[in-house]
Design a protein around this motif. Structure first.
Motif, PDB file in Angstrom:
ATOM      1  N   MET A 153       0.824  -1.214   0.000  1.00 45.40           N
ATOM      2  CA  MET A 153       0.000   0.000   0.000  1.00 45.40           C
ATOM      3  C   MET A 153       0.859   1.265   0.000  1.00 45.40           C
ATOM      4  O   MET A 153       0.563   2.229  -0.715  1.00 45.40           O
ATOM      5  CB  MET A 153      -0.919   0.005   1.232  1.00 45.40           C
ATOM      6  CG  MET A 153      -2.128  -0.863   1.068  1.00 45.40           C
ATOM      7  SD  MET A 153      -3.159  -0.235  -0.277  1.00 45.40           S
ATOM      8  CE  MET A 153      -3.875  -1.736  -0.852  1.00 45.40           C
ATOM      9  N   VAL A 154       1.923   1.251   0.823  1.00 46.42           N
ATOM     10  CA  VAL A 154       2.800   2.422   0.867  1.00 46.42           C
ATOM     11  C   VAL A 154       3.430   2.655  -0.505  1.00 46.42           C
ATOM     12  O   VAL A 154       3.456   3.781  -1.023  1.00 46.42           O
ATOM     13  CB  VAL A 154       3.888   2.250   1.955  1.00 46.42           C
ATOM     14  CG1 VAL A 154       4.957   3.326   1.823  1.00 46.42           C
ATOM     15  CG2 VAL A 154       3.249   2.283   3.339  1.00 46.42           C
ATOM     16  N   VAL A 155       3.895   1.549  -1.131  1.00 46.22           N
ATOM     17  CA  VAL A 155       4.529   1.673  -2.453  1.00 46.22           C
ATOM     18  C   VAL A 155       3.504   2.125  -3.493  1.00 46.22           C
ATOM     19  O   VAL A 155       3.750   3.060  -4.272  1.00 46.22           O
ATOM     20  CB  VAL A 155       5.176   0.326  -2.879  1.00 46.22           C
ATOM     21  CG1 VAL A 155       5.613   0.379  -4.337  1.00 46.22           C
ATOM     22  CG2 VAL A 155       6.365   0.015  -1.980  1.00 46.22           C
ATOM     23  N   MET A 156       2.341   1.477  -3.509  1.00 47.74           N
ATOM     24  CA  MET A 156       1.364   1.766  -4.569  1.00 47.74           C
ATOM     25  C   MET A 156       0.742   3.152  -4.421  1.00 47.74           C
ATOM     26  O   MET A 156       0.582   3.882  -5.408  1.00 47.74           O
ATOM     27  CB  MET A 156       0.258   0.699  -4.596  1.00 47.74           C
ATOM     28  CG  MET A 156       0.752  -0.687  -4.959  1.00 47.74           C
ATOM     29  SD  MET A 156       1.757  -0.733  -6.457  1.00 47.74           S
ATOM     30  CE  MET A 156       0.496  -0.755  -7.722  1.00 47.74           C
ATOM     31  N   ILE A 157       0.377   3.525  -3.198  1.00 47.94           N
ATOM     32  CA  ILE A 157      -0.236   4.847  -3.019  1.00 47.94           C
ATOM     33  C   ILE A 157       0.816   5.939  -3.203  1.00 47.94           C
ATOM     34  O   ILE A 157       0.573   6.945  -3.881  1.00 47.94           O
ATOM     35  CB  ILE A 157      -0.927   4.935  -1.644  1.00 47.94           C
ATOM     36  CG1 ILE A 157      -2.110   3.955  -1.597  1.00 47.94           C
ATOM     37  CG2 ILE A 157      -1.406   6.361  -1.366  1.00 47.94           C
ATOM     38  CD1 ILE A 157      -2.735   3.796  -0.232  1.00 47.94           C
ATOM     39  N   GLY A 158       2.014   5.725  -2.623  1.00 49.63           N
ATOM     40  CA  GLY A 158       3.075   6.735  -2.756  1.00 49.63           C
ATOM     41  C   GLY A 158       3.452   6.968  -4.217  1.00 49.63           C
ATOM     42  O   GLY A 158       3.510   8.112  -4.687  1.00 49.63           O
ATOM     43  N   SER A 159       3.676   5.874  -4.963  1.00 48.97           N
ATOM     44  CA  SER A 159       4.054   6.042  -6.365  1.00 48.97           C
ATOM     45  C   SER A 159       2.862   6.489  -7.204  1.00 48.97           C
ATOM     46  O   SER A 159       3.023   7.230  -8.171  1.00 48.97           O
ATOM     47  CB  SER A 159       4.638   4.736  -6.912  1.00 48.97           C
ATOM     48  OG  SER A 159       3.717   3.670  -6.773  1.00 48.97           O
ATOM     49  N   GLY A 160       1.661   6.075  -6.799  1.00 44.95           N
ATOM     50  CA  GLY A 160       0.456   6.513  -7.506  1.00 44.95           C
ATOM     51  C   GLY A 160       0.283   8.027  -7.423  1.00 44.95           C
ATOM     52  O   GLY A 160      -0.117   8.665  -8.407  1.00 44.95           O
TER      53      GLY A 160
END
Lengths: 195, 236
Positions: free
Chosen positions: A22-29
């Motif tokens: 979630m941190v990776v996907m939301i941050g990069s999103g």
């Protein structure tokens, strides 16, 4: 063994791997969003420092998100865990919700109250929508049937954004509740013991 | 495993505080551990996309009234810096594994059968426009000049220093064209005159403009953005 713990180990493992995803996907999103904002705002930060890095993280992180999610779903059905999410009855949701606001909701270890059931089922649904709309944006030609399901590329971007928004709202409430009732955190790490 | 774990922990830290060093994919010549991880995942995604690619799946086409007007200029420089190619002396140079490497003039390209399409151009940034392009099917052209279509790549070099490359399967897809016209008129300089690649099964940056050189090759040619970190296949 697994009957005695509050949170069985597959649940804990997939939960914490999902935190990373979630941190990776939301941050990069957010980084990707900022390159071509759908609305009149941009996010104050994002993972990676430019669009190329944001996309690279997003398309790497999706594998963790999807495989971890699939493991959770398979385990959930195989173990019967999914039954704890149902039924979701509006009347119970309302009474547990007002009870929680009055700080008058009994916490039963290993049992989800009606508000939890609604929120957990809701965020799982948002996660599935996020993945499917994300695949539609990534592959609108090869996965045209999926893209059409979301009303085409243009609308799929909005669907993807609102799925993310729903997940973020869940995370806010989730973290707030853990902050209010901190004793629920250690069992999510150690598994805890049912009385 | 330990490396991946530390990478993921770094990712978590970065999610909380973006301006930390590393993980920025900013210096391709000096990749750090995170860059190497991202590069490996991007290479994996290239393979997945090549496997997903179905040459019979066509990019969606649109009606004339759906064409975006005015068209949107985009490049890695401003519209006032667009190079202008002299069309009277223009020759498309050929290289790599191609039997007949004689350069092609615009008149010769226009003499080949022309293919028209109204398709969607999706930018890596997320926006999309719809336009009408026509020109020579790249598959026709490659066969015409005796290109070795068993090669892995078709590479392009442009008048503005831009360069890019695509996989052969996508190059042979029937909607992939060497476009000469845009919106019913010969291409103008900002939109890639005199010849640009139009490939609606890939993202916008895989549609190089003002192509001066074309080659079939098995040596990975990379690309202007690809070498900086954009996914190479970038198929739609």
């Amino acid at each position: 063994m697994s009957r005695r713990v509050i949170h069985p180990w597959p649940l804990r493992l997939t939960h914490w791997l999902n935190v990373v995803a979630m941190v990776v996907m939301i941050g990069s999103g957010w980084q990707i969003y900022n390159a071509s904002p759908l609305f009149s705002f941009t996010f104050p930060f994002g993972l990676g420092q430019w669009l190329g890095a944001g996309i690279a993280w997003h398309l790497a992180g999706m594998w963790l998100l999807v495989f971890n999610g699939l493991i959770y779903i398979v385990w959930s059905f195989a173990s019967g865990h999914y039954k704890k999410l149902f039924p979701i009855r509006p009347r119970e949701v309302w009474s547990d919700f007002t009870g929680a606001l009055r700080l008058n909701l009994k916490h039963e270890k290993g049992v989800y109250n009606a508000v939890q059931r609604l929120l957990y089922a809701g965020v799982l649904f948002a996660g599935v929508v996020a993945v499917l709309s994300g695949l539609s944006i990534w592959k609108p030609v090869q996965l045209w049937f999926l893209c059409n399901l979301f009303g085409g590329y243009f609308i799929a971007r909005y669907v993807h954004f609102f799925a993310m928004t729903g997940i973020c709202l869940f995370i806010l409430v989730h973290l707030l509740l853990v902050a209010l009732v901190p004793k629920v955190l250690p069992p999510m790490i150690t598994g805890g013991r049912l009385p | 495993m330990i490396n991946r774990r530390s990478l993921l922990l770094r990712a978590m830290a970065l999610g909380a505080a973006a301006p930390l060093g590393g993980c920025n994919y900013e210096d391709p010549a000096h990749p750090d551990l995170a860059d190497k991880f991202l590069h490996a995942m991007s290479a994996w995604n290239d393979r997945v996309q090549a496997a997903l690619f179905d040459p019979h799946t066509l990019a969606p086409t649109f009606r004339a009234d759906q064409i975006t007007s005015p068209p949107r200029f985009n490049a890695f420089y401003g519209i006032d810096q667009v190079p202008v190619v002299d069309e009277t002396t223009y020759k498309l140079e050929l290289g790599g594994q191609i039997q007949n490497k004689a350069p092609w003039s615009l008149q010769q390209l226009r003499a080949l059968p022309q293919e028209s399409q109204i398709t969607r151009f999706v930018c890596v940034e997320g926006w999309r426009v719809i336009g009408q392009w026509s020109g020579v099917k790249l598959s026709d052209f490659l066969r015409h000049v005796g290109a070795d279509t068993t090669c892995k790549y078709v590479s392009f070099k442009c008048a503005d220093g831009y360069y890019s490359s695509i996989d052969m399967a996508s190059a042979l897809q029937p909607q992939t064209i060497l476009a000469l016209d845009f919106l019913g008129q010969p291409l103008t300089a900002p939109f890639g005159a005199p010849v640009r690649l139009r490939i609606p099964t890939k993202l916008g940056f895989k549609n190089p403009k003002s192509i001066m050189y074309l080659a079939a090759t098995n040596v990975y040619p990379g690309g202007y953005w690809e070498d900086q970190g954009y996914n190479w296949f970038s198929g739609s």
